[in-house]
Write a protein that holds these residues in place. Structure first.
Motif, PDB file in Angstrom:
ATOM      1  N   ARG A 160       0.834  -1.207   0.000  1.00 58.04           N
ATOM      2  CA  ARG A 160       0.000   0.000   0.000  1.00 58.04           C
ATOM      3  C   ARG A 160       0.866   1.254   0.000  1.00 58.04           C
ATOM      4  O   ARG A 160       0.652   2.167  -0.791  1.00 58.04           O
ATOM      5  N   ASP A 161       1.865   1.289   0.868  1.00 62.05           N
ATOM      6  CA  ASP A 161       2.725   2.466   0.975  1.00 62.05           C
ATOM      7  C   ASP A 161       3.528   2.692  -0.312  1.00 62.05           C
ATOM      8  O   ASP A 161       3.630   3.807  -0.811  1.00 62.05           O
ATOM      9  N   THR A 195       1.304   3.828  -3.200  1.00 60.41           N
ATOM     10  CA  THR A 195       0.966   5.238  -3.013  1.00 60.41           C
ATOM     11  C   THR A 195       2.110   6.116  -3.490  1.00 60.41           C
ATOM     12  O   THR A 195       1.901   7.105  -4.196  1.00 60.41           O
ATOM     13  N   ALA A 255       3.264  12.043   0.132  1.00 60.71           N
ATOM     14  CA  ALA A 255       2.154  11.075   0.097  1.00 60.71           C
ATOM     15  C   ALA A 255       2.520   9.819   0.867  1.00 60.71           C
ATOM     16  O   ALA A 255       1.723   9.297   1.661  1.00 60.71           O
ATOM     17  N   TYR A 256       3.741   9.333   0.657  1.00 64.00           N
ATOM     18  CA  TYR A 256       4.209   8.143   1.380  1.00 64.00           C
ATOM     19  C   TYR A 256       4.219   8.390   2.882  1.00 64.00           C
ATOM     20  O   TYR A 256       3.804   7.542   3.671  1.00 64.00           O
ATOM     21  N   VAL A 292       0.579   8.336   4.281  1.00 63.87           N
ATOM     22  CA  VAL A 292      -0.021   7.004   4.253  1.00 63.87           C
ATOM     23  C   VAL A 292       0.679   6.085   5.253  1.00 63.87           C
ATOM     24  O   VAL A 292       0.024   5.346   5.996  1.00 63.87           O
TER      25      VAL A 292
END
Length: 174
Positions: free
Chosen positions: A25-26, A29, A63-64, A67
């Motif tokens: 997920r990370d 993203t 963003a990382y 998240v």
């Protein structure tokens, strides 16, 4: 994920308590943000340069950061990941690609010359050919004075000119 998975298996503590799902997920993203911002920058600015990659890298780092931290605002972590991904990931990768692209574009004009010099065991003179812009297209036109101008010694000049003469005779027979 593909790059980091072998490292995660070999060094399980390196990723701490991240599960594979969290890591995927990370990373996705990060990749999506980098690609999206880079595309927007290219369209907006009309060019692909280092600035685009630094901006997209820093945006992807932010963003990382959000998240991976569960959408909690941690300015120090956000700043560190933004700067790190901009400089290390985006800037370094862009410069590496730029170097590779320029070498490939430049070397494509010397493939026959390089092969000929290699066959004659005269690889040391490749830089002389490049310095004198003696490309593949100029090989049939070469004269002794042309090779002398780029400081190739007499013995090597004779071998090169003989090879070109023989090679072009063989090509004309076909």
């Amino acid at each position: 994920m593909v790059i980091m998975a072998p490292l995660a298996r070999r060094y399980p503590r390196a990723l701490g308590s991240l599960s594979r799902t969290q890591f995927a997920r990370d990373y996705s993203t990060f990749a999506a943000a980098a690609c999206g911002i880079d595309s927007i920058m290219r369209v907006t600015r009309g060019k692909d340069d280092l600035t685009n990659h630094l901006v997209s890298g820093s945006g992807a780092g932010l963003a990382y950061s959000f998240v991976s931290q569960g959408f909690k605002v941690r300015p120090a972590h956000a700043l560190l990941t933004a700067a790190g991904s901009a400089v290390v990931m985006s800037g370094t990768v862009y410069k590496g690609y730029e170097i590779i692209r320029s070498r490939n574009a430049q070397d494509s004009f010397y493939t026959e010359a390089r092969a000929m010099l290699s066959k004659l065991s005269l690889e040391d003179y490749e830089k002389n050919f490049k310095k004198g812009h003696l490309t593949d297209y100029t090989l049939p036109l070469l004269t002794d004075s042309d090779l002398k101008e780029v400081t190739i010694p007499p013995g090597a000049r004779l071998l090169i000119l003989d090879h070109i003469k023989r090679y072009h005779k063989m090509v004309n027979r076909k």
